[in-house]
Design a protein around this motif. Structure first.
Motif, mmCIF file in Angstrom:
data_model
loop_
_atom_site.group_PDB
_atom_site.id
_atom_site.type_symbol
_atom_site.label_atom_id
_atom_site.label_comp_id
_atom_site.label_asym_id
_atom_site.label_seq_id
_atom_site.Cartn_x
_atom_site.Cartn_y
_atom_site.Cartn_z
ATOM 1 N N UNK A 27 0.761 -1.395 0.068
ATOM 2 C CA UNK A 27 0.236 -0.114 -0.021
ATOM 3 C C UNK A 27 0.948 1.481 -0.046
ATOM 4 N N UNK A 28 1.934 1.248 0.702
ATOM 5 C CA UNK A 28 2.680 2.417 0.870
ATOM 6 C C UNK A 28 3.765 2.690 -0.455
ATOM 7 N N UNK A 29 4.031 1.670 -0.944
ATOM 8 C CA UNK A 29 4.820 1.876 -2.213
ATOM 9 C C UNK A 29 3.904 2.197 -3.422
ATOM 10 N N UNK A 30 2.521 1.744 -3.292
ATOM 11 C CA UNK A 30 1.752 1.971 -4.294
ATOM 12 C C UNK A 30 1.291 3.477 -4.600
ATOM 13 N N UNK A 31 0.887 3.906 -3.097
ATOM 14 C CA UNK A 31 0.394 5.438 -3.086
ATOM 15 C C UNK A 31 1.552 6.283 -2.966
ATOM 16 N N UNK A 32 2.946 5.951 -2.621
ATOM 17 C CA UNK A 32 3.826 6.765 -2.973
ATOM 18 C C UNK A 32 4.297 7.039 -4.425
ATOM 19 N N UNK A 33 4.191 5.927 -5.306
ATOM 20 C CA UNK A 33 4.396 6.233 -6.516
ATOM 21 C C UNK A 33 3.268 6.998 -7.346
ATOM 22 N N UNK A 34 2.221 6.888 -7.019
ATOM 23 C CA UNK A 34 0.823 7.495 -7.423
ATOM 24 C C UNK A 34 1.155 8.929 -7.100
ATOM 25 N N UNK A 35 1.279 9.083 -5.786
ATOM 26 C CA UNK A 35 1.337 10.625 -5.145
ATOM 27 C C UNK A 35 2.357 11.307 -5.884
ATOM 28 N N UNK A 36 3.480 10.666 -6.072
ATOM 29 C CA UNK A 36 4.666 11.578 -6.611
ATOM 30 C C UNK A 36 4.317 11.739 -8.207
ATOM 31 N N UNK A 37 3.912 10.679 -9.060
ATOM 32 C CA UNK A 37 3.580 10.915 -10.464
ATOM 33 C C UNK A 37 2.330 12.033 -10.192
ATOM 34 N N UNK A 81 8.255 20.557 -3.547
ATOM 35 C CA UNK A 81 8.134 20.419 -2.229
ATOM 36 C C UNK A 81 6.823 20.106 -1.581
ATOM 37 N N UNK A 82 5.606 20.298 -2.441
ATOM 38 C CA UNK A 82 4.452 19.908 -1.914
ATOM 39 C C UNK A 82 4.460 18.456 -2.243
ATOM 40 N N UNK A 83 4.675 17.992 -3.471
ATOM 41 C CA UNK A 83 4.686 16.678 -3.945
ATOM 42 C C UNK A 83 5.435 15.594 -2.949
ATOM 43 N N UNK A 84 6.467 16.219 -2.385
ATOM 44 C CA UNK A 84 7.423 15.117 -1.625
ATOM 45 C C UNK A 84 7.023 15.221 -0.189
ATOM 46 N N UNK A 85 6.473 16.591 0.227
ATOM 47 C CA UNK A 85 5.860 16.688 1.536
ATOM 48 C C UNK A 85 4.550 15.809 1.655
ATOM 49 N N UNK A 86 3.850 15.835 0.679
ATOM 50 C CA UNK A 86 2.630 14.928 0.653
ATOM 51 C C UNK A 86 2.882 13.348 0.652
ATOM 52 N N UNK A 87 3.887 13.105 -0.220
ATOM 53 C CA UNK A 87 4.061 11.527 -0.321
ATOM 54 C C UNK A 87 4.881 10.980 0.797
ATOM 55 N N UNK A 90 0.500 24.972 3.289
ATOM 56 C CA UNK A 90 -0.418 23.734 2.396
ATOM 57 C C UNK A 90 -0.538 22.350 3.300
ATOM 58 N N UNK A 91 0.680 21.900 3.606
ATOM 59 C CA UNK A 91 0.863 20.558 4.351
ATOM 60 C C UNK A 91 0.134 20.690 5.616
ATOM 61 N N UNK A 92 0.572 21.820 6.359
ATOM 62 C CA UNK A 92 -0.029 22.086 7.526
ATOM 63 C C UNK A 92 -1.587 22.360 7.833
ATOM 64 N N UNK A 93 -2.230 22.787 6.916
ATOM 65 C CA UNK A 93 -3.683 22.901 6.638
ATOM 66 C C UNK A 93 -4.296 21.645 6.504
ATOM 67 N N UNK A 94 -3.603 20.724 5.567
ATOM 68 C CA UNK A 94 -4.368 19.286 5.463
ATOM 69 C C UNK A 94 -4.072 18.730 6.622
ATOM 70 N N UNK A 95 -2.997 18.708 7.133
ATOM 71 C CA UNK A 95 -2.679 18.067 8.598
ATOM 72 C C UNK A 95 -3.428 18.076 9.576
ATOM 73 N N UNK A 96 -4.028 19.556 9.905
ATOM 74 C CA UNK A 96 -5.311 19.950 10.894
ATOM 75 C C UNK A 96 -6.491 19.221 10.123
ATOM 76 N N UNK A 97 -6.677 19.300 9.150
ATOM 77 C CA UNK A 97 -8.013 18.671 8.556
ATOM 78 C C UNK A 97 -8.055 17.164 9.011
ATOM 79 N N UNK A 98 -7.020 16.496 8.328
ATOM 80 C CA UNK A 98 -6.823 15.195 8.733
ATOM 81 C C UNK A 98 -6.935 14.563 10.162
#
Length: 273
Positions: free
Chosen positions: A108-118, A136-142, A169-177
């Motif tokens: 799951x981690x490898x699959x979502x990592x590849x999809x997220x970066x792409x 930066x946002x791509x790697x921060x999210x992935x 951007x990352x902090x906003x989504x972290x709080x929401x999550x």
């Protein structure tokens, strides 16, 4: 009768004592928020203490602002105390548990990592997002939120505005999550291991992963932390890849190289110990 401002660093104190007093003063609001959040978590279990603390912290920051005299204490809490708690969590688990959870969640981690970066590369270009911010946002999210942004910003030589936007951007989504994931997990009827895998994979920063998973349950927290730390290790190959990508075509004297072992967070090693 007492002036609490006396705890702030003063030129009259030696530097180390002044630094320690500054941390202590900055930890006071953190401690007060933690006590209040703990009680709220007892009375409203579905909300939980960690999520309550995030919401209270947001309110306190809005009312009192970002006080510089609190900065060292906040940094100490968000780095040292958080990482120490993860290390101590490891003391309640076995290496076999860590290996089992990590191995089970690896596809799951490898699959979502590849999809997220792409997806980050494609969507970022389609939206016309500036290159450094997009990376930066791509790697921060992935990978692991602000920690990945800090590492990758050094690799690509990102400017201050790109780093600030990405972290925001990352902090906003972290709080929401942290707020929404436990409720969504209950609505979806997820088991604790399933929620731990979901939270550890889908939430960016370690702090928000711990907050959301702890609210859901003890087993969920254990799963989420192991999945998250396994995912954090992806920063090593991706940072090395990005370094190679940056260096290609450059003369030897202009290339930047980073030792792979410097990319591994020390608290992750201590967690395994």
């Amino acid at each position: 009768p007492y002036d609490i401002s006396m705890l702030t660093p003063s030129p009259a104190f030696p530097p180390r004592i002044a630094a320690a007093l500054g941390i202590a003063y900055g930890l006071l609001p953190v401690f007060i928020i933690a006590c209040i959040a703990w009680e709220i978590g007892v009375f409203i279990p579905i909300l939980g203490g960690p999520v309550a603390a995030i919401l209270i912290g947001l309110a306190v920051g809005q009312v009192f602002g970002q006080r510089k005299e609190w900065a060292s204490g906040k940094t100490f809490a968000s780095k040292i105390i958080l990482q120490a708690s993860i290390v101590l969590l490891g003391a309640g688990m076995s290496l076999w548990q860590v290996a089992t959870i990590g191995r089970a969640g690896l596809p799951v981690m490898i699959g979502t990592l590849v999809i997220c970066v792409a997806a980050g590369i494609v969507v970022g270009r389609a939206l016309g997002v500036e290159r450094d911010t997009r990376i930066l946002i791509t790697y921060g999210t992935a990978i692991c939120g602000a920690s990945a942004i800090a590492t990758m910003s050094a690799v690509i030589g990102a400017a201050g505005p790109a780093i600030a936007i990405s972290v925001t951007v990352i902090v906003v989504y972290n709080v929401l999550a942290a707020v929404l994931f436990p409720m969504l997990g209950h609505l979806l009827g997820l088991s604790e291991p399933a929620f731990g895998l979901w939270a550890g994979t889908a939430i960016n920063d370690t702090s928000s992963v711990v907050a959301a998973a702890t609210v859901f349950g003890v087993v969920a927290a254990s799963y989420a932390v192991v999945v998250k730390l396994t995912r954090t290790l992806a920063i090593v190959p991706l940072a090395l890849f990005q370094t190679w990508f940056q260096n290609r075509g450059l003369p030897d004297g202009e290339q930047k190289n980073t030792a792979w072992y410097r990319l591994i967070p020390p608290f992750l090693v201590l967690f395994l110990v």
